[in-house]
Design a protein around this motif. Structure first.
Motif, PDB file in Angstrom:
ATOM      1  N   ILE A  77     -46.724  24.858 -12.900  1.00  0.00           N
ATOM      2  CA  ILE A  77     -47.975  25.547 -13.216  1.00  0.00           C
ATOM      3  C   ILE A  77     -47.759  26.415 -14.449  1.00  0.00           C
ATOM      4  O   ILE A  77     -46.778  27.148 -14.544  1.00  0.00           O
ATOM      5  CB  ILE A  77     -48.460  26.431 -12.045  1.00  0.00           C
ATOM      6  CG1 ILE A  77     -48.709  25.577 -10.796  1.00  0.00           C
ATOM      7  CG2 ILE A  77     -49.737  27.178 -12.428  1.00  0.00           C
ATOM      8  CD1 ILE A  77     -49.151  26.378  -9.570  1.00  0.00           C
ATOM      9  N   ASP A  78     -48.711  26.339 -15.373  1.00  0.00           N
ATOM     10  CA  ASP A  78     -48.672  27.103 -16.611  1.00  0.00           C
ATOM     11  C   ASP A  78     -49.963  27.914 -16.694  1.00  0.00           C
ATOM     12  O   ASP A  78     -51.055  27.331 -16.701  1.00  0.00           O
ATOM     13  CB  ASP A  78     -48.569  26.143 -17.803  1.00  0.00           C
ATOM     14  CG  ASP A  78     -48.013  26.790 -19.050  1.00  0.00           C
ATOM     15  OD1 ASP A  78     -47.043  27.537 -18.947  1.00  0.00           O
ATOM     16  OD2 ASP A  78     -48.530  26.485 -20.145  1.00  0.00           O
ATOM     17  N   VAL A  79     -49.852  29.256 -16.710  1.00  0.00           N
ATOM     18  CA  VAL A  79     -51.028  30.121 -16.800  1.00  0.00           C
ATOM     19  C   VAL A  79     -51.065  30.674 -18.227  1.00  0.00           C
ATOM     20  O   VAL A  79     -50.312  31.584 -18.572  1.00  0.00           O
ATOM     21  CB  VAL A  79     -50.991  31.251 -15.764  1.00  0.00           C
ATOM     22  CG1 VAL A  79     -52.320  32.004 -15.759  1.00  0.00           C
ATOM     23  CG2 VAL A  79     -50.705  30.695 -14.365  1.00  0.00           C
ATOM     24  N   LEU A  80     -51.931  30.105 -19.039  1.00  0.00           N
ATOM     25  CA  LEU A  80     -52.014  30.460 -20.446  1.00  0.00           C
ATOM     26  C   LEU A  80     -52.688  31.825 -20.629  1.00  0.00           C
ATOM     27  O   LEU A  80     -53.255  32.382 -19.687  1.00  0.00           O
ATOM     28  CB  LEU A  80     -52.770  29.361 -21.191  1.00  0.00           C
ATOM     29  CG  LEU A  80     -52.006  28.034 -21.300  1.00  0.00           C
ATOM     30  CD1 LEU A  80     -52.925  26.901 -21.693  1.00  0.00           C
ATOM     31  CD2 LEU A  80     -50.854  28.160 -22.289  1.00  0.00           C
ATOM     32  N   PRO A  81     -52.640  32.415 -21.838  1.00  0.00           N
ATOM     33  CA  PRO A  81     -53.208  33.748 -22.058  1.00  0.00           C
ATOM     34  C   PRO A  81     -54.635  33.879 -21.536  1.00  0.00           C
ATOM     35  O   PRO A  81     -55.469  32.983 -21.728  1.00  0.00           O
ATOM     36  CB  PRO A  81     -53.150  33.899 -23.583  1.00  0.00           C
ATOM     37  CG  PRO A  81     -51.940  33.111 -23.971  1.00  0.00           C
ATOM     38  CD  PRO A  81     -51.952  31.916 -23.057  1.00  0.00           C
ATOM     39  N   LEU A  82     -54.890  35.003 -20.836  1.00  0.00           N
ATOM     40  CA  LEU A  82     -56.156  35.330 -20.180  1.00  0.00           C
ATOM     41  C   LEU A  82     -56.449  34.453 -18.971  1.00  0.00           C
ATOM     42  O   LEU A  82     -57.523  34.548 -18.375  1.00  0.00           O
ATOM     43  CB  LEU A  82     -57.328  35.312 -21.160  1.00  0.00           C
ATOM     44  CG  LEU A  82     -57.293  36.415 -22.227  1.00  0.00           C
ATOM     45  CD1 LEU A  82     -58.422  36.231 -23.226  1.00  0.00           C
ATOM     46  CD2 LEU A  82     -57.375  37.794 -21.588  1.00  0.00           C
ATOM     47  N   GLY A  83     -55.488  33.622 -18.582  1.00  0.00           N
ATOM     48  CA  GLY A  83     -55.642  32.841 -17.356  1.00  0.00           C
ATOM     49  C   GLY A  83     -55.397  33.705 -16.127  1.00  0.00           C
ATOM     50  O   GLY A  83     -54.716  34.725 -16.184  1.00  0.00           O
ATOM     51  N   HIS A  84     -55.959  33.279 -14.999  1.00  0.00           N
ATOM     52  CA  HIS A  84     -55.837  34.063 -13.776  1.00  0.00           C
ATOM     53  C   HIS A  84     -55.703  33.112 -12.599  1.00  0.00           C
ATOM     54  O   HIS A  84     -56.575  32.263 -12.383  1.00  0.00           O
ATOM     55  CB  HIS A  84     -57.076  34.957 -13.600  1.00  0.00           C
ATOM     56  CG  HIS A  84     -56.926  35.997 -12.545  1.00  0.00           C
ATOM     57  ND1 HIS A  84     -57.958  36.823 -12.168  1.00  0.00           N
ATOM     58  CD2 HIS A  84     -55.859  36.361 -11.776  1.00  0.00           C
ATOM     59  CE1 HIS A  84     -57.548  37.651 -11.224  1.00  0.00           C
ATOM     60  NE2 HIS A  84     -56.277  37.394 -10.970  1.00  0.00           N
ATOM     61  N   ALA A  85     -54.607  33.231 -11.847  1.00  0.00           N
ATOM     62  CA  ALA A  85     -54.341  32.325 -10.727  1.00  0.00           C
ATOM     63  C   ALA A  85     -53.873  33.101  -9.514  1.00  0.00           C
ATOM     64  O   ALA A  85     -53.113  34.071  -9.633  1.00  0.00           O
ATOM     65  CB  ALA A  85     -53.283  31.294 -11.116  1.00  0.00           C
ATOM     66  N   GLU A  86     -54.331  32.655  -8.341  1.00  0.00           N
ATOM     67  CA  GLU A  86     -53.808  33.149  -7.076  1.00  0.00           C
ATOM     68  C   GLU A  86     -53.149  31.977  -6.365  1.00  0.00           C
ATOM     69  O   GLU A  86     -53.787  30.938  -6.141  1.00  0.00           O
ATOM     70  CB  GLU A  86     -54.913  33.740  -6.210  1.00  0.00           C
ATOM     71  CG  GLU A  86     -54.396  34.308  -4.895  1.00  0.00           C
ATOM     72  CD  GLU A  86     -55.473  34.998  -4.066  1.00  0.00           C
ATOM     73  OE1 GLU A  86     -55.138  35.497  -2.978  1.00  0.00           O
ATOM     74  OE2 GLU A  86     -56.641  35.017  -4.507  1.00  0.00           O
ATOM     75  N   ILE A  87     -51.889  32.147  -6.007  1.00  0.00           N
ATOM     76  CA  ILE A  87     -51.088  31.077  -5.416  1.00  0.00           C
ATOM     77  C   ILE A  87     -50.623  31.544  -4.053  1.00  0.00           C
ATOM     78  O   ILE A  87     -49.877  32.523  -3.947  1.00  0.00           O
ATOM     79  CB  ILE A  87     -49.893  30.729  -6.325  1.00  0.00           C
ATOM     80  CG1 ILE A  87     -50.391  30.268  -7.698  1.00  0.00           C
ATOM     81  CG2 ILE A  87     -49.014  29.663  -5.676  1.00  0.00           C
ATOM     82  CD1 ILE A  87     -49.307  30.175  -8.756  1.00  0.00           C
ATOM     83  N   ARG A  88     -51.063  30.857  -3.004  1.00  0.00           N
ATOM     84  CA  ARG A  88     -50.732  31.248  -1.631  1.00  0.00           C
ATOM     85  C   ARG A  88     -50.031  30.094  -0.910  1.00  0.00           C
ATOM     86  O   ARG A  88     -50.501  28.958  -0.942  1.00  0.00           O
ATOM     87  CB  ARG A  88     -51.993  31.572  -0.831  1.00  0.00           C
ATOM     88  CG  ARG A  88     -52.917  32.615  -1.377  1.00  0.00           C
ATOM     89  CD  ARG A  88     -54.143  32.696  -0.461  1.00  0.00           C
ATOM     90  NE  ARG A  88     -55.187  33.562  -0.965  1.00  0.00           N
ATOM     91  CZ  ARG A  88     -56.445  33.535  -0.515  1.00  0.00           C
ATOM     92  NH1 ARG A  88     -56.789  32.675   0.441  1.00  0.00           N
ATOM     93  NH2 ARG A  88     -57.352  34.360  -1.008  1.00  0.00           N
ATOM     94  N   ASN A  89     -48.951  30.406  -0.236  1.00  0.00           N
ATOM     95  CA  ASN A  89     -48.283  29.442   0.643  1.00  0.00           C
ATOM     96  C   ASN A  89     -48.064  28.098  -0.043  1.00  0.00           C
ATOM     97  O   ASN A  89     -48.526  27.054   0.409  1.00  0.00           O
ATOM     98  CB  ASN A  89     -49.078  29.238   1.940  1.00  0.00           C
ATOM     99  CG  ASN A  89     -48.276  28.426   2.958  1.00  0.00           C
ATOM    100  OD1 ASN A  89     -47.091  28.687   3.179  1.00  0.00           O
ATOM    101  ND2 ASN A  89     -48.901  27.438   3.561  1.00  0.00           N
TER     102      ASN A  89
END
Length: 390
Positions: A232-244
């Protein structure tokens, strides 16, 4: 007594039924079931046609895709795509449903991306909210294929489409104001150049959203990236929630950083299974990173990592010369409750040892990467059950 005409006819019909197989139902079309109020797609069917049909239906937005392997029938940018008009659709797999970028029957063996014929397997575009659910699929086969042609997968004309739009995110590309729910999905054996063999999150020029992409109960396995963010790549201003989620066998930095110029990004130690850029944000909870080229590299201000396992992320395969590591996190205020042990636990020497367990004991993983050591009863990934959102 002569045979009755209807008896002779019935006898002939019986004989015919024994020699001619019953006609198979036409599953290549989009099927709407009035009893369940949902669309159904079967092997050989067109998932995109079902998505478009559901987009036009103001009342019913659920689609079930049945057991089988679904592959592209033409070279294009994505196997399936969601944009603004598809917001709110729930695309659900029933049984083992594999979505693949590969189709060797139509791919050019001379192409570097062979046998893939799409840039991304699944695309989520501008205007997709958390109400859009992608649930239960297995995604594979991306191999750095690149085309600028085919159907227009992005409906917004205002967003600039750079090379990252076309090239990042072999399995899944998320672009613009796009915040889908991705649940119970396995992403495996994908490659992208430059970044994110698995999932690329490119929210672009918009302010950081309060509602992140939600990635939960997922397995990210054996994905590769030429430069950053193998899984997973979260680029600038990206927003991710990763659970379990489980990250295992992912390798970044398999080739030269041709994006950053003279100074490669994170050049000494390389990038992890998860890369989070400055001005982006990731919230990662109850997940396990093990057996990757590296764990996590994060340059953001507000990221948080809670109750995760980082164990022996020292898989060979990348070109960076520095030691393999578990955590390379610049701003570590949100790092708490994690169990960490590898060749190099903390690149930045910034993790609070009072709030995390460094040099952690062996989790004693079982075959599903569930820790059996008692210290780990409240941390790390647990395999997800069958889909409950039906």
């Amino acid at each position: 007594m002569p045979a009755r005409p209807w008896a002779a006819f019935a006898s002939a019909l019986l004989a015919l039924s024994q020699t001619v197989p019953a006609a198979e139902p036409d599953t290549h079309r989009v099927v709407f079931d009035d009893e369940t109020n949902r669309y159904h797609v079967y092997p050989g069917g067109d998932i995109q046609a079902a998505l478009d049909a559901a987009a036009n239906n103001p009342d019913y937005k659920a689609i079930t895709v049945h057991t089988g392997t679904y592959r592209p029938d033409s070279a294009r940018q994505a196997l399936i795509w969601f944009n603004r008009r598809h917001d709110g659709i729930r695309l659900l797999a029933e049984g083992e449903v594999i979505l693949t970028a590969a189709n060797p029957d139509i791919a050019n063996p001379a192409d570097a991306g062979y046998p893939a014929v799409v840039n991304h397997v699944v695309y989520f575009g501008d205007g997709v909210s958390r109400e859009t659910v992608f649930d239960g699929f297995r995604i594979t086969g991306a191999n750095g294929f690149l085309t600028y042609g085919g159907p227009n997968i992005e409906s917004s004309a205002e967003l600039r489409r750079s090379l990252f739009f076309y090239r990042d995110g072999g399995a899944i590309k998320i672009f613009g104001r796009s915040y889908p729910t991705i649940r119970n999905v396995e992403v495996y054996d994908n490659y992208a150049n430059p970044c994110a063999g698995g999932i690329s999150i490119e929210h672009g020029p918009h302010p950081l959203s309060r509602t992140p992409v939600l990635i939960e109960n997922c397995v990210m396995r054996n994905n590769r990236a030429e430069i950053t963010g193998a899984a997973i790549d979260v680029l600038p201003l990206g927003h991710a929630e990763i659970r379990n989620c489980l990250f295992v066998g992912n390798v970044a930095n398999v080739g030269t950083d041709w994006i950053s110029g003279a100074e490669p990004y994170n050049g000494k130690h390389g990038s992890g299974a998860l890369t989070v850029f400055e001005t982006a944000k990731a919230i990662v909870t109850n997940s396990t990173f093990t057996g990757n080229w590296a764990g996590v590299d994060d340059r953001a201000e507000g990221s948080a990592y809670r109750n995760n396992i980082f164990w022996k992320n020292n898989l060979p395969g990348g070109i960076a010369k520095g030691a393999r590591y578990e955590l390379d996190i610049v701003n570590s205020d949100g790092v708490a409750g994690n169990f960490v042990n590898g060749d190099l636990d903390d690149v930045q020497d910034s993790i609070d040892a009072a709030r995390n367990t460094l040099n952690a004991p062996d989790p004693l993983f079982d075959v599903d990467f569930v820790p059996t050591a008692p210290e780990y009863s409240e941390v790390g990934y647990r395999p997800f059950a069958l889909r409950t959102d039906d």
